[in-house]
Design an enzyme around this catalytic site. Sequence first.
Site, PDB file in Angstrom:
ATOM      1  N   HIS A 167       2.915  51.306  37.491  1.00  0.00           N
ATOM      2  CA  HIS A 167       2.069  52.467  37.247  1.00  0.00           C
ATOM      3  C   HIS A 167       2.867  53.469  36.422  1.00  0.00           C
ATOM      4  CE1 HIS A 167      -1.688  51.664  39.222  1.00  0.00           C
ATOM      5  NE2 HIS A 167      -1.071  51.268  40.335  1.00  0.00           N
ATOM      6  N   ASP A 170       0.444  57.052  31.106  1.00  0.00           N
ATOM      7  CA  ASP A 170      -0.931  56.587  30.958  1.00  0.00           C
ATOM      8  C   ASP A 170      -1.631  57.285  29.800  1.00  0.00           C
ATOM      9  OD1 ASP A 170      -0.668  54.888  33.081  1.00  0.00           O
ATOM     10  OD2 ASP A 170      -2.006  55.963  34.419  1.00  0.00           O
TER      11      ASP A 170
END
Length: 391
Positions: free
Chosen positions: A136, A167
């Site tokens: 992540h 992200d």
Amino acid sequence: MSAAPPAAALDGIRVLDFSTVGPAARCARILADYGAELVKVGSPRKAALQIEPAHWAYGAGRGVRRIRIDLKAREGREAFLRLVGQADVVLESFRPGVASRLGVGYADACRVNPRIIYCSTSGYGQTGPASGWAGHDLDYLAVGGFLHMSGRGEGGAPQLPGASIADAAAGGMQAAIAILAALLRRARTGRGEFLDVSVAEGVLSLMALLLDEHLATGADPAPGHDVLSGRFACYGVYATRDERWLAVGAIEAAFWANLCRALGLERWIAHQYDDSKQDLIRAELAAAFRTRDRDAWVAELAPADTCVAPVLSVSELPRFDQFRARGVIGEVEQPQHGRFRQLAPVLAGAARPDSVARVRGAEASDAEPLLRAAGYPAAEIEALLGAGTVA
């Protein structure tokens, strides 16, 4: 008579999007805000592990059409590839190799549409020894050097970032830029291509100044290494009387001199980059800023060419005069959740709605019109829906 607004930059571009959250979802939001027709492709399978974002996330579904296709069924794969035949971009974020095993990878898409631009987003890229690692945002910031250069917290541990930088920027923006470049290239060549977006490599791009310094000189940067990482008092964060914070970015000599004069610290103007004086300068700056509240300092210093700005909380962002003047907050209305405010499209060139954007919930489906446009007769559509292959 006012001129008509310009057409959206990506008007007429259709994107088939497999993503739900993460970098690919950020990319999809960018493309939709530039006017692309975004078709979210989900799974109707009850056992599918899917993370559904909150109803307000990722633009709350502005400009999104939806279809659910069981890609593990032969008829589902065929339906998806029929849609590919009418699309410009496929955006996916499966683990490397999964899309190909399902029969919906780049080779499969390219066979039905050689002009397709197929963008695969993954943490570490489609190849290499780490390509199979799960991860992540924090992991990609770790391997890209960003966490190492972050300020230290308790026990000397790197601080968690306050936003999903990997992200959003290293992944989502990188993918969007790559897709836009590929669309331009296709306009010249007539051919599509495969894009292998590695979020970790996107973090390397964000870290280029420090990485290139290491590669050229052998330096081993750490927090406090240079002006941008806390070495000098002219670039830092200081507390104010009301327990709020000011960001000081007075790198250039003129800005630093203006700040010192405003604070009555003229004696430090000539010592801006004197390593032996930094502790003294930092202490006197801190003491000066502690004498007044944050907003009082901002009112005096921000307009005075000092490179001072307030550290705003998330709840303060919609009230910041600059953002209010620029109209960065919009409204959407959903059937299930009513009307609520959200961030408007803010990237340059993206059209901002001049009224409330009405969107549908995640359960809404465009399956029938999409399949009709792909050439399916009514009887076959009914069969696909009845079998649950498409929902």
